[in-house]
Design a protein around this motif. Structure first.
Motif, mmCIF file in Angstrom:
data_model
loop_
_atom_site.group_PDB
_atom_site.id
_atom_site.type_symbol
_atom_site.label_atom_id
_atom_site.label_comp_id
_atom_site.label_asym_id
_atom_site.label_seq_id
_atom_site.Cartn_x
_atom_site.Cartn_y
_atom_site.Cartn_z
ATOM 1 N N ILE A 420 0.784 -1.119 0.131
ATOM 2 C CA ILE A 420 -0.034 0.085 -0.109
ATOM 3 C C ILE A 420 0.859 1.117 -0.033
ATOM 4 C CG2 ILE A 420 -1.852 1.217 1.262
ATOM 5 C CD1 ILE A 420 -2.682 -1.365 -0.065
ATOM 6 N N PHE A 421 1.989 1.404 0.814
ATOM 7 C CA PHE A 421 2.878 2.307 0.862
ATOM 8 C C PHE A 421 3.424 2.638 -0.352
ATOM 9 C CE2 PHE A 421 7.278 4.191 1.435
ATOM 10 C CZ PHE A 421 6.666 5.591 2.160
ATOM 11 N N ARG A 426 3.506 6.339 -5.626
ATOM 12 C CA ARG A 426 3.138 6.485 -7.104
ATOM 13 C C ARG A 426 2.025 7.379 -7.326
ATOM 14 N NH1 ARG A 426 7.681 4.614 -6.119
ATOM 15 N NH2 ARG A 426 8.861 3.347 -7.674
ATOM 16 N N GLY A 427 1.551 8.000 -5.982
ATOM 17 C CA GLY A 427 0.614 9.019 -6.377
ATOM 18 C C GLY A 427 -1.053 8.334 -6.248
ATOM 19 N N ILE A 428 -1.130 7.158 -5.985
ATOM 20 C CA ILE A 428 -2.449 6.756 -5.839
ATOM 21 C C ILE A 428 -2.877 6.730 -4.345
ATOM 22 C CG2 ILE A 428 -3.424 4.281 -5.783
ATOM 23 C CD1 ILE A 428 -1.417 3.569 -7.929
ATOM 24 N N SER A 429 -4.225 7.051 -4.318
ATOM 25 C CA SER A 429 -4.736 7.429 -2.967
ATOM 26 C C SER A 429 -4.683 5.702 -2.036
ATOM 27 C CB SER A 429 -6.091 7.836 -2.748
ATOM 28 O OG SER A 429 -7.262 6.887 -3.327
ATOM 29 N N GLN A 435 -8.118 -0.930 -2.814
ATOM 30 C CA GLN A 435 -8.838 -1.555 -3.792
ATOM 31 C C GLN A 435 -8.316 -2.416 -4.855
ATOM 32 O OE1 GLN A 435 -11.788 1.168 -5.501
ATOM 33 N NE2 GLN A 435 -11.981 2.130 -3.479
ATOM 34 N N MET A 436 -7.182 -1.705 -5.402
ATOM 35 C CA MET A 436 -6.290 -2.595 -6.403
ATOM 36 C C MET A 436 -5.738 -3.947 -5.904
ATOM 37 S SD MET A 436 -3.962 0.825 -8.009
ATOM 38 C CE MET A 436 -3.105 -0.422 -9.011
ATOM 39 N N VAL A 437 -5.369 -3.839 -4.478
ATOM 40 C CA VAL A 437 -4.693 -5.039 -4.013
ATOM 41 C C VAL A 437 -5.888 -6.103 -3.995
ATOM 42 C CG1 VAL A 437 -3.842 -6.049 -1.903
ATOM 43 C CG2 VAL A 437 -2.930 -3.953 -2.625
ATOM 44 N N LEU A 463 -18.101 -2.105 -4.175
ATOM 45 C CA LEU A 463 -19.162 -1.493 -3.209
ATOM 46 C C LEU A 463 -18.842 -1.787 -1.638
ATOM 47 C CD1 LEU A 463 -22.475 -2.876 -4.979
ATOM 48 C CD2 LEU A 463 -21.999 -0.365 -4.297
ATOM 49 N N GLU A 464 -18.153 -3.049 -1.705
ATOM 50 C CA GLU A 464 -18.004 -3.586 -0.347
ATOM 51 C C GLU A 464 -16.781 -2.681 0.310
ATOM 52 O OE1 GLU A 464 -19.014 -5.442 1.831
ATOM 53 O OE2 GLU A 464 -20.251 -6.917 0.874
ATOM 54 N N LEU A 465 -15.739 -1.977 -0.881
ATOM 55 C CA LEU A 465 -14.522 -1.247 -0.250
ATOM 56 C C LEU A 465 -14.491 0.195 -0.376
ATOM 57 C CD1 LEU A 465 -12.119 -3.546 -2.415
ATOM 58 C CD2 LEU A 465 -12.598 -3.796 0.091
ATOM 59 N N VAL A 466 -15.521 0.680 -1.095
ATOM 60 C CA VAL A 466 -15.502 2.099 -1.321
ATOM 61 C C VAL A 466 -15.713 2.860 0.266
ATOM 62 C CG1 VAL A 466 -16.474 4.372 -2.144
ATOM 63 C CG2 VAL A 466 -15.846 2.377 -3.724
ATOM 64 N N GLY A 467 -14.716 3.454 0.616
ATOM 65 C CA GLY A 467 -15.177 4.212 2.011
ATOM 66 C C GLY A 467 -15.169 3.241 3.034
ATOM 67 N N SER A 468 -14.730 1.916 2.790
ATOM 68 C CA SER A 468 -14.953 1.159 4.109
ATOM 69 C C SER A 468 -13.948 0.305 4.851
ATOM 70 C CB SER A 468 -16.008 0.282 3.758
ATOM 71 O OG SER A 468 -15.670 -0.942 2.624
ATOM 72 N N ILE A 469 -12.752 0.858 4.383
ATOM 73 C CA ILE A 469 -11.534 0.110 4.771
ATOM 74 C C ILE A 469 -10.914 0.807 5.433
ATOM 75 C CG2 ILE A 469 -9.221 -0.977 4.130
ATOM 76 C CD1 ILE A 469 -10.287 -1.736 1.255
#
Length: 470
Positions: A420-421, A426-429, A435-437, A463-469
């Motif tokens: 994640i770090f 590389r500029g990814i939130s 979500q990519m992982v 849907l599960e991941l947006v704003g919920s991790i």
């Protein structure tokens, strides 16, 4: 804790999947399960006497059996509070435009007819509550003797075939909810592929439960004769309510010699659903069953598709994924019985859990005395997105001869902070990186699904991941 508090559903807006139509019906049974209700269902369907006998025997078995003592808690499932049969206010049609507007609009938004319009499917069925409202199959398959219809029509038009195979793969004695299914089954699909016929474009059935406090108990029976091929796709969804809904369908699959059946499923129930489904396949010599399974939604799932490898060189492959979020307990896996020499099986599963969700792999590999030269490979991978979540692997392995080759691998881990770090540098939130992982973790499953279902699976993950991790 009161029943209302127990069933309170708190979850993200699932958009199109949470469409709720007005609860209308042509007829329905009272809540609960009695002999009178069974007779009402059978009479309404104008069934032969032998089917009513099957139902009544299954009712007796259901009443005598207890809930399983292992796995998730099922004490909240009270059959006295479940409506087991609801006939929608619609007739079965092979013309999409004749399906009632409200029901058709729901399926349109779910994308059900689109693949058929684009000739991506050989046939489509759509069930709403307890009955199928739409069914169609391409003429070139009819000309080859392929049968694809709803199960009720199959029973009326082909009783000799149904009677030969019905309850032969899954018996009502298997467990309490198999018995419940056989007592109150309604709807479902009937597929028969004659010897030597290749159904090269998939068939699809979609099951939508709209009614609150109801059960759906569709029966799917697929018979693939020798030297044939078929790919069957099954989709399921329901909107969220604050009462218990129950799904206890049954899928009986028969794969002939030198034949292949591919069975793909995305189960996308809401979190008031107890998904207690049963699926089994019997595979003959040189036959092959391929399962592709995605389990999303539902408060509790107990689902373990089983492959019974009866003929020499028969094989099975199971590929599955489950995603358990807050308040969910998804107890899923696969079963394989090697009952003939030189049979082969592979099981590949992935599970994701977050926000305290519980994702369990529970499997069985049973290699019988005569199954010499058999091979099994099982791989289970689990990804937990936080410290609150839980993931377990519970394999059962029963080997009764020494001439076999078997491997079992299980991996359970947390999402990698270093990955994640790196992505964030590389500029990814952080949210998009996670979500990519997760999508990368699920990608081997997605590539096994038909395109529209792979898209649906990725949408469900988003849907599960947006704003919920956290």
């Amino acid at each position: 804790m009161s029943k209302k508090e127990k069933t309170q559903v708190q979850e993200m807006d699932r958009g199109v999947y949470d469409i709720k139509n007005e609860f209308t019906f042509r007829s329905k049974t009272e809540k609960g399960l009695t002999e009178e209700i069974i007779r009402q269902i059978s009479a309404e369907k104008e069934e032969p006497e032998w089917m009513l006998d099957y139902r009544l025997k299954a009712l007796d078995i259901f009443n005598k059996k207890s809930n399983p003592t292992w796995g998730p808690d099922l004490s909240e499932v009270n059959i006295d509070e479940i409506t087991t049969y609801i006939r929608p206010d619609a007739d079965l049609s092979d013309d999409w435009n004749k399906v009632p507007d409200e029901i058709r609009d729901t399926f349109d938004k779910l994308g059900i007819p689109e693949a058929e319009k684009e000739s991506l499917l050989s046939g489509v069925g759509a069930q709403y509550d307890s009955e199928v409202v739409y069914h169609n199959i391409q003429k070139h398959l009819l000309d080859q003797g392929v049968i694809y219809t709803d199960f009720e029509t199959g029973l009326k038009k082909y009783p000799e075939i149904v009677n030969k195979y019905f309850q032969k793969c899954i018996t009502p004695n298997l467990h309490k909810y198999a018995a419940l299914h056989y007592a109150v089954w309604s709807g479902g699909s009937f597929v028969y592929v004659p010897k030597g016929v290749k159904v090269d474009i998939p068939l699809q059935s979609y099951f939508r439960l709209n009614a609150p406090g109801a059960g759906q108990f569709e029966h799917t029976l697929i018979i693939i004769e020798d030297d044939s091929y078929c790919h069957f796709i099954e989709g399921c969804s329901a909107p969220k309510y604050n009462v218990v809904n129950l799904h206890a369908g049954a899928v009986e699959l028969f794969v002939g010699k030198n034949s292949t059946l591919r069975y793909s499923t995305i189960e996308n129930w809401s979190r008031n659903m107890y998904n207690l489904n049963t699926k089994r396949a019997i595979v003959e010599e040189n036959g092959r069953i391929e399962w592709v399974s995605g389990s999303f939604g539902s408060k509790v799932s107990m689902l373990y598709p089983a492959s019974i490898l009866m003929g020499e060189n028969a094989s099975s492959e199971f590929t599955g994924i489950s995603f358990a979020g807050e308040g969910q307990n998804l107890d899923t896996g696969a079963q394989v019985v090697h009952a003939a020499p030189n049979t082969k099986s592979t099981i590949n599963t992935k599970s994701i859990s977050k926000s305290g969700g519980v994702a369990i792999y529970r499997g069985l590999v049973d290699i019988r005395e005569n199954a010499y030269g058999s091979k099994n490979s099982t791989s289970c991978e689990s990804l937990m997105l936080d410290s609150m979540s839980r993931s377990d692997t519970i394999p059962s392995i029963n080997i009764k001869n020494n001439d076999i080759d078997m491997g079992h691998e299980a991996k359970i881990g947390r999402i990698s902070d270093s990955v994640i770090f790196y992505l964030m540098t590389r500029g990814i939130s952080e949210e998009e990186a996670k979500q990519m992982v997760v999508r990368g973790f699920a990608e081997p499953i997605a590539k096994e699904l038909p395109l529209e279902y792979a898209v649906e699976m990725n949408n469900l993950i988003n849907l599960e991941l947006v704003g919920s991790i956290g």
